[in-house]
Write a protein that holds these residues in place. Structure first.
Motif, short mmCIF file in Angstrom:
data_model
loop_
_atom_site.label_atom_id
_atom_site.label_comp_id
_atom_site.label_asym_id
_atom_site.label_seq_id
_atom_site.Cartn_x
_atom_site.Cartn_y
_atom_site.Cartn_z
N SER A 1 -6.80 2.45 8.31
CA SER A 1 -7.41 1.99 7.05
C SER A 1 -6.35 1.22 6.27
O SER A 1 -6.60 0.10 5.81
CB SER A 1 -7.88 3.19 6.21
N ILE A 2 -5.17 1.82 6.14
CA ILE A 2 -4.05 1.14 5.49
C ILE A 2 -3.64 -0.03 6.38
O ILE A 2 -3.31 0.17 7.55
CB ILE A 2 -2.88 2.13 5.29
N SER A 3 -3.71 -1.21 5.87
CA SER A 3 -3.40 -2.48 6.55
C SER A 3 -4.58 -3.03 7.34
O SER A 3 -4.57 -4.20 7.73
CB SER A 3 -2.19 -2.38 7.48
N GLN A 4 -5.58 -2.19 7.64
CA GLN A 4 -6.77 -2.62 8.42
C GLN A 4 -6.43 -3.09 9.82
O GLN A 4 -7.23 -3.79 10.46
CB GLN A 4 -7.53 -3.74 7.69
N TYR B 1 -8.86 4.80 10.53
CA TYR B 1 -10.19 4.47 10.02
C TYR B 1 -11.21 4.87 11.07
O TYR B 1 -12.22 5.51 10.79
CB TYR B 1 -10.23 2.98 9.73
N GLY C 1 -5.83 -6.82 10.66
CA GLY C 1 -5.31 -6.61 9.33
C GLY C 1 -5.38 -7.85 8.47
O GLY C 1 -5.90 -8.89 8.89
N LEU D 1 -7.47 9.57 6.79
CA LEU D 1 -8.28 8.36 6.71
C LEU D 1 -7.41 7.12 6.64
O LEU D 1 -7.68 6.11 7.30
CB LEU D 1 -9.20 8.41 5.49
N VAL E 1 -2.10 -0.87 -3.16
CA VAL E 1 -3.27 -0.02 -2.95
C VAL E 1 -2.79 1.42 -2.76
O VAL E 1 -1.97 1.69 -1.90
CB VAL E 1 -4.06 -0.48 -1.71
N ALA E 2 -3.30 2.31 -3.58
CA ALA E 2 -2.84 3.71 -3.55
C ALA E 2 -3.81 4.60 -2.77
O ALA E 2 -5.02 4.52 -2.94
CB ALA E 2 -2.71 4.23 -4.98
N TRP E 3 -3.25 5.42 -1.90
CA TRP E 3 -4.02 6.41 -1.16
C TRP E 3 -3.45 7.79 -1.49
O TRP E 3 -2.24 7.97 -1.50
CB TRP E 3 -3.88 6.17 0.35
N GLU F 1 0.89 -1.17 0.00
CA GLU F 1 0.00 0.00 0.00
C GLU F 1 0.91 1.21 0.00
O GLU F 1 2.06 1.13 0.45
CB GLU F 1 -0.90 0.01 1.24
N LYS G 1 -8.02 2.10 14.54
CA LYS G 1 -7.85 1.15 13.43
C LYS G 1 -7.33 1.89 12.22
O LYS G 1 -7.91 2.90 11.82
CB LYS G 1 -9.19 0.47 13.11
#
Lengths: 320, 320, 320, 320
Positions: free
Chosen positions: D255-258, D303, D279, D299, D290-292, D181, D253
């Motif tokens: 978002s990246i990696s959950q 999360y 995660g 975010l 996954v690109a943010w 990510e 939590k």
């Protein structure tokens, strides 16, 4: 005459300006069960609630709380409270038995805090329909059917701009709530917020005093709370709310009550619901209320986690 | 005269034939805190217990429960019970106030079940020593210091071979316990086990009737229970007990009470401790006791998980 | 030529004698999502699975596993395995690309254990439909929609009555699985069960050797496993299964792999599903397989909790 | 020559200006075990770590990370990396085998990010001393002995002010990390942060690019992360840290990696530790990073829960 006593929080009667949205929220996101709908009023409860309903929802021009129901310890407590309230000069309305589904003989009145309360003893405890009934004979519905799926109603949090001395005295002396924890001004006795119960819970009701200019009406319901059994259920609730794009506050842990919280607002009515677990129970008859100073307010609200101090969704959510 | 009332379970006074082992078990494995040790008696409590102790441990020739303490709702209830028990023809011993550390004026008597009970109101609620005190002002000790680290005492489970009608009647009519759930013979009214409480818990005490030839003495303590906040804490407790090579029963979920359990025996005294969480609370004043038939006994005991029916460690663990 | 490599477990292709029941079980109880249904075959996956499906379900005369799919590390590994298997004298069937929805160029063959495997590289990773898509861009579906709601497929457990030396050698030397833990006879080298992986999981596949007279066919799928994130999810799964009146085994903790388990059988096909979490990961390149003797079999299977040794539902569940 | 490969994160070598405080923090609060102390250097690991140590602590004038160790997939990868790095014009230091306890033949070099890395293959995997050894033969120590009690080391998060194109290219092309990510500027390709792994974890290392004026040195260790098995363990960790009066950030939590997080700083060195769980794992060989976008930075970081954006303790914690 024996002093009449309240046994427990019964239910919240909520009017919403968008019934469909509110039903979607409470049935799908919170995961309450619908006992029945009569004349446009939907009666909901959690899977572990035993009584007919702990929340009623109906369409209105604007969202507000019609009244909050309290069940007494004995049948004669209803007339006992009627007399006691009359002595206090409070106007008491008598409600026809069973005119509210599930609720027998009842009285209604406006507390000095500005909130309308209903007091009753007789209730119906309908079983769940066969296909939704738990296989456990001590549990109403199968759990985990939808959404957050709390076990039972827990408490209400009320805000008022009325005189603190009058309101706290009323809740304690007339209604019989015991003060368990409270927030006070750093100098002096003025109570800013009180956590009070008639049960072993730290609070069945929290009462927060606000300045008149802080809240648009003199009485608000800050939130209604449902209990989940485990800490992880609160985290799971956060996941669920985020997937519905609902604004949340939390998860976090209160210092006051030591409970875990997640706040989420019903997008229909604006009413905030607290998903709640943990904390301690009070069985001691001589509990000394725990005092927090105003300078400890942020700590009292949030021991750790997402702070409730700065979040919009936890501000005076709905008129009562 | 108003009927005297019990407020809560206070403590268990346990004699062990191997004090060192028992102290190791309760302090390191269960993770209780020691308030103080006086004259060879060690007074322990959980991090969230408020009173002086919920367990006392002392060396003896053989392991047994000296007595189980119950705190009353008011000071005058102690003399109230003294009179009431006298009327019943039960011999009542008066205990000098504070002769038991933390416990004021008290009476002791043998219940018809064969168990010795102590009743008192006055208690000390000592703070934890500075370095062990919680940063939270509503919590006694820092949590999670050692071992399983339960929050508080929960209940006791007693076995008796005395007449069921006499014993259940005594617990309900004299002591004021309300029957919440019970196990009965398939034909007839005979109660085999009753879960009873004076609090909102499903049980402060469970009473199990056994045939005389099933238990070596007429009165036993089956287990003492401490509460943890989360389901995962019970699983963590299983890990901890296994690392100490202690025999366990569970984890599992009771149908009766809906609570999660793990049983583990003190290697010093043989006394079984139940690590306990979940379940429901009863706030309704008109609770209808939930009846389970003898044919549902295994289900009532174990909804899912490691069954308590077949395990040695959960058999009549200690003489009372 | 470089040795071809398997990257991961892909999917299980399951035939059921009662498709409706199996769909109900996997969609409502387990809580899998349906990617699509084509020609009577339903393609399912968990909310955190990225590929087209991890389970396919179709109606048949009897329940059995058609094949189990393994994805390779590179496209050329498919032909690499074709050549390698041919060298071993194993008949290899070529499957038309995309004839199985979501799966490109593939080969199928019967392993010496008697199980049919499919090997492929090209896959489709379809997004979830808008209304079911997670708000998180690294997650396929919204979680917690229904039932147990696992995150992803985890592993398969296979039983065989074929020669242990041939089968373990094939899994390790031809397919490239590394032995992580194993159960062996107390005297000698004979392996009774092996936990093997190509990933960092303790096992992508477990292979259990049975005597011919112990299992009705020479090859069975003992269970298919889906992963949940938390221990409490396994307990919640037990609640859910009980409410559906499904027989379960567990919850419990394996010693081997240190993972938590709950077993529940699909009432349509009889196929057992393991709800699984915890355990350890292996990142070390020089992992020394952990050996358990036959006398440790019960301990290896169950560290604590409901023992899998005695339960009917965990016996050789479905023909493969 | 085959490309040399890294198998896993090995350990962090940390210098602290207050060794006593740091030892107290890592042994009592985090709950690591001490394998041994030699020449003033303390070698620590989690109960589920298999190798000699995953953290070393020693006294220094100021706190900094000496180096971060990476274990290779094969013995020959050490010389392979030596040659490869030489080709890149990077000065490589050879470390005498076993001069660091538990670590054999090794090389050290400064990565273009400014961080010193050590690469080695040979390791010692000492058993725990008898009284601390787990009863499980696949687990190093008994778990839950003290404090947070994580299972194993998870990842490191590095900050650099060096050129992003050079650094990310080096990590990917020379060291072989795969980008899982990443956070990029809203316009253009510039990577602001990358989560990279050689294992199935979403990241063994995160690399964050900072402007030179944002960080006091060109290379920092933002945090070191240890894994716990359950979400509730992160909440329990928050309780524990609060009782030690340690500043925390979280729980929350990503978002990246959950994954769930709690950050807490070692009061001795200032080094931040992340307590981490949840995660997803990546087994797919063709993972699409996954690109943010930069506008999603808050975010991506949080999360839900206590936001890491505003907290002091999560800023460039220690020089590397």
């Amino acid at each position: 005459m024996t002093k009449p006593e309240i046994a427990k929080l019964g239910y919240v009667s909520l009017v919403t300006q968008d019934l469909e949205k509110s039903l979607g929220f409470f049935r799908e996101v919170i995961g309450l069960e619908e006992t029945e709908a009569i004349n446009g009023v939907h009666y909901l409860r959690a899977w572990g609630d035993f009584e007919h309903h702990t929340l009623s929802l109906e369409q209105g021009e604007r969202a507000y709380v019609k009244h909050i129901g309290w069940r007494t310890k004995a049948k004669e407590d209803v007339s006992g409270f009627k007399a006691l309230l009359g002595d206090e000069g409070i106007a008491v309305e008598t409600i026809a038995p069973w005119s509210t589904p599930g609720i027998g003989e009842a009285i209604r009145f406006e507390a000095p805090s500005g909130h309308t309360f209903e007091i009753y003893y007789d209730v119906k405890k309908p079983k769940a329909p066969e296909h939704r009934r738990s296989v456990l004979k001590n549990q109403t519905y199968k759990a985990w059917a939808k959404g957050i799926s709390p076990r039972r109603i827990d408490h209400v949090n009320l805000h008022t701009s009325e005189d603190w001395q009058v309101t706290y005295k009323f809740f304690q002396e007339i209604l019989g709530f015991k003060l368990r924890e409270y927030l006070k001004v750093d100098d002096g006795d003025q109570i800013l917020a009180g956590w009070m119960s008639v049960t072993s819970l730290v609070h069945d009701v929290a009462l927060v005093s606000r300045k008149k200019d802080e809240i648009p009406t003199n009485a608000r319901l800050h939130h209604l709370s449902y209990w989940v059994d485990d800490s992880q259920d609160v985290l799971r609730a956060a996941d669920i709310c985020k997937e519905y794009n609902l604004p949340i506050c939390g998860p976090g842990k209160h210092s006051i009550s030591q409970a875990l919280y997640l706040y989420v607002a019903d997008p229909g009515s604006g009413c905030t619901v607290e998903v709640f677990t943990g904390g301690y129970l009070i069985f001691d008859p001589d509990w000394e209320p725990v005092a927090w100073n105003e300078s400890e307010r942020a700590l009292g609200n949030t021991y750790w986690g997402d702070s409730i101090s700065a979040k919009e969704i936890v501000k005076y959510t709905i008129e009562a």
